[in-house]
Write a protein that holds these residues in place. Structure first.
Motif, PDB file in Angstrom:
ATOM      1  N   ASN A 218       1.052  -1.118   0.237  1.00  0.00           N
ATOM      2  CA  ASN A 218       0.034   0.134  -0.137  1.00  0.00           C
ATOM      3  C   ASN A 218       0.689   1.119   0.001  1.00  0.00           C
ATOM      4  O   ASN A 218       0.482   2.441  -0.321  1.00  0.00           O
ATOM      5  CB  ASN A 218      -0.715  -0.065   1.454  1.00  0.00           C
ATOM      6  N   CYS A 219       2.171   1.211   0.589  1.00  0.00           N
ATOM      7  CA  CYS A 219       3.247   2.772  -0.108  1.00  0.00           C
ATOM      8  C   CYS A 219       4.027   2.452  -1.285  1.00  0.00           C
ATOM      9  O   CYS A 219       4.677   2.827  -1.110  1.00  0.00           O
ATOM     10  CB  CYS A 219       3.891   2.165   1.771  1.00  0.00           C
ATOM     11  N   ALA A 222       2.403   5.642  -2.405  1.00  0.00           N
ATOM     12  CA  ALA A 222       1.588   6.911  -1.468  1.00  0.00           C
ATOM     13  C   ALA A 222       2.643   7.636  -0.340  1.00  0.00           C
ATOM     14  O   ALA A 222       2.988   7.375   0.517  1.00  0.00           O
ATOM     15  CB  ALA A 222       1.035   5.325   0.030  1.00  0.00           C
ATOM     16  N   GLU A 223       2.705   8.760  -1.191  1.00  0.00           N
ATOM     17  CA  GLU A 223       3.835   9.614  -0.247  1.00  0.00           C
ATOM     18  C   GLU A 223       3.323  10.436   1.139  1.00  0.00           C
ATOM     19  O   GLU A 223       3.699   9.868   2.270  1.00  0.00           O
ATOM     20  CB  GLU A 223       3.520  10.941  -0.933  1.00  0.00           C
ATOM     21  N   SER A 225       2.296   8.207   3.439  1.00  0.00           N
ATOM     22  CA  SER A 225       2.360   6.944   4.388  1.00  0.00           C
ATOM     23  C   SER A 225       4.344   6.337   4.745  1.00  0.00           C
ATOM     24  O   SER A 225       4.380   5.566   5.468  1.00  0.00           O
ATOM     25  CB  SER A 225       1.635   5.790   4.135  1.00  0.00           C
ATOM     26  N   TYR A 226       4.387   7.099   3.471  1.00  0.00           N
ATOM     27  CA  TYR A 226       6.371   6.304   3.080  1.00  0.00           C
ATOM     28  C   TYR A 226       7.140   7.352   3.299  1.00  0.00           C
ATOM     29  O   TYR A 226       7.651   7.503   2.048  1.00  0.00           O
ATOM     30  CB  TYR A 226       6.361   5.189   2.296  1.00  0.00           C
ATOM     31  N   LYS A 238      10.481   7.604  -3.649  1.00  0.00           N
ATOM     32  CA  LYS A 238       9.913   8.527  -3.195  1.00  0.00           C
ATOM     33  C   LYS A 238       9.584   9.376  -4.561  1.00  0.00           C
ATOM     34  O   LYS A 238      10.604   9.702  -4.910  1.00  0.00           O
ATOM     35  CB  LYS A 238      10.270   9.639  -2.033  1.00  0.00           C
ATOM     36  N   ALA A 252      -2.951   7.432  -1.545  1.00  0.00           N
ATOM     37  CA  ALA A 252      -2.702   6.163  -1.346  1.00  0.00           C
ATOM     38  C   ALA A 252      -2.984   5.060  -2.346  1.00  0.00           C
ATOM     39  O   ALA A 252      -4.368   4.463  -2.404  1.00  0.00           O
ATOM     40  CB  ALA A 252      -3.135   5.896  -0.040  1.00  0.00           C
ATOM     41  N   GLU A 290      -4.941   3.601   7.702  1.00  0.00           N
ATOM     42  CA  GLU A 290      -3.208   4.210   7.461  1.00  0.00           C
ATOM     43  C   GLU A 290      -2.728   3.922   8.365  1.00  0.00           C
ATOM     44  O   GLU A 290      -3.480   4.515  10.434  1.00  0.00           O
ATOM     45  CB  GLU A 290      -3.769   6.090   7.779  1.00  0.00           C
TER      46      GLU A 290
END
Length: 402
Positions: A218-219, A222-223, A225-226, A238, A252, A290
């Motif tokens: 899921n990351c 997903a900026e 959350s990571y 990133k 996400a 999240e």
């Protein structure tokens, strides 16, 4: 037929542990008094190693005298110097002019975030491990040696990690002997022979094992959350936001996992109890909430708030193998990691597998490699189920009892 034996039954090798249980660190030594043909394969992105270059097939040294697996991250490499000095005192090593030079290879795992980070395996601990290897005492698995501070499931940090340790598994048909010693300290999760997660990332309430793969996927994009500093961008890819400030934030990505397949590995006779372990965690079908991974975005230093890891194995055998075959075998053995650790070989792991052989029994290489891969897989599983809860981290047996 191959049946299970104790790892210490394999002739030509001495095994010893030493640890500081208060500091949650230790080291394990595998000694070949008469030398062993050896190879290595380092797959993880963050290794801490000693004397691995000399194991390359084209290099001169053909036999080594010890492999050390230690905690302490790069600091723990000091333990190898203690092992080398003690082997010299015991007249074990290559004779060079008027000297004896033992060849000691080593890999270290990161356990500094479990106990006391300023206490690491040192020369004294390395010497003690050699003494224990030759004293004739019992060689323990679980929370011993390099497994003392080992853990898994660290995607959300140590608060949701689980305790693992030193795993062993060995078998013999009366002629050919093969076994593996593995310190299980992975970023992700350990799976049993039926593809059920038995140790890894805990749920937020600590009552079940959720596993790492789903939240990790899921990351992917997903900026939020990571999110990490630019120094870590090469590691995590990133996505750089270059649009205007008034642009809507991206949502996400949610990746639904494919249904888990049942894995039934080929097993020697009297295969371990681990394959009969009950299911310990259900596949999570509901959306993953999240949560923030174990990254401190305020840090300018790569290591702060990031969980480093490493799983390290040493396969020992009496199979007749060349140095090139030992290196090839070490590469194949990582398939055992891929079966038992998911996901594996991350940029924050230093996964390393050594092979040592006394070279006494002829084998069909491909058939032997298939058997040895199972052995490594089972040793990883044993590293999970033999561990006991410690340092605030629950072990797999706490969930297997339920």
């Amino acid at each position: 037929m191959f049946g299970r034996v104790d790892i210490t039954d394999i002739k030509g090798f001495k095994l010893g542990n030493a640890e500081n249980t208060d500091a949650a660190t230790g080291c394990t030594v595998i000694v070949a008094e008469k030398g062993a043909t050896a190879g290595v394969d380092v797959r993880g992105g963050g290794p801490a190693t000693r004397e691995t270059d000399l194991l390359r097939s084209e290099n001169t040294i053909d036999k080594i005298h010890a492999v050390v697996i230690s905690g302490g991250s790069a600091y723990g490499l000091e333990a190898g110097s203690g092992v080398m000095r003690e082997l010299e005192n015991m007249k074990i090593g290559h004779r060079v002019s008027n000297c004896i030079v033992p060849i000691v290879c080593q890999a270290s795992l990161f356990d500094l975030n479990v106990g006391q980070p300023d206490v690491r395996p040192d020369r004294t601990m390395g010497v003690k491990a050699v003494h224990n290897a030759f004293c004739g005492g019992e060689f323990h698995h679980g929370n011993y040696g390099a497994g003392t501070g080992a853990s898994v499931g660290k995607f959300y940090g140590m608060n949701r990690a689980m305790k693992t340790g030193l795993g062993t598994f060995a078998c013999s048909d009366g002629e050919i002997e093969v076994g593996a010693i593995t310190a299980v300290n992975a970023f992700a999760d350990v799976y049993d022979g039926r593809n059920h997660v038995i140790a890894g990332l805990l749920s937020a309430d600590g009552k079940r094992i959720d596993g790492t793969i789903r939240p990790l996927k899921n990351c992917v994009a997903a900026e939020s959350s990571y999110n990490m500093k630019s120094k870590m961008e090469p590691f995590f890819n990133k996505h750089k936001e270059e649009t205007a400030s008034e642009s809507e934030p991206t949502e996400a990505v949610r990746v639904e996992p494919a249904p888990a397949e049942t894995v039934e590995p080929a097993e020697p006779k009297n295969v371990p109890e681990v394959l009969d372990a009950p299911e310990t965690a259900e596949v999570i079908q509901e959306p993953v909430p999240e949560e923030v991974p174990a990254v401190n975005e305020e840090s300018e230093d790569m290591g702060y708030g990031i969980t480093f890891n490493t799983t390290i194995s040493c396969l020992i055998t009496n199979a007749k193998l060349t140095k090139a075959q030992c290196n090839k075998l070490a590469s194949i053995l990582h398939d055992g990691y891929a079966r038992a650790i998911k996901p594996v070989h991350s940029t924050m792991d230093g996964d390393t597998i050594f092979v040592m052989t006394t070279g006494e029994k002829d084998v069909n290489f491909d058939a032997f490699a298939a058997l040895a891969t199972d052995i490594v897989q089972y040793s990883v599983i044993d590293g999970a189920i033999s561990a006991e809860s410690a340092y605030g981290l629950p072990a797999a047996r706490e969930f297997l009892r339920k």
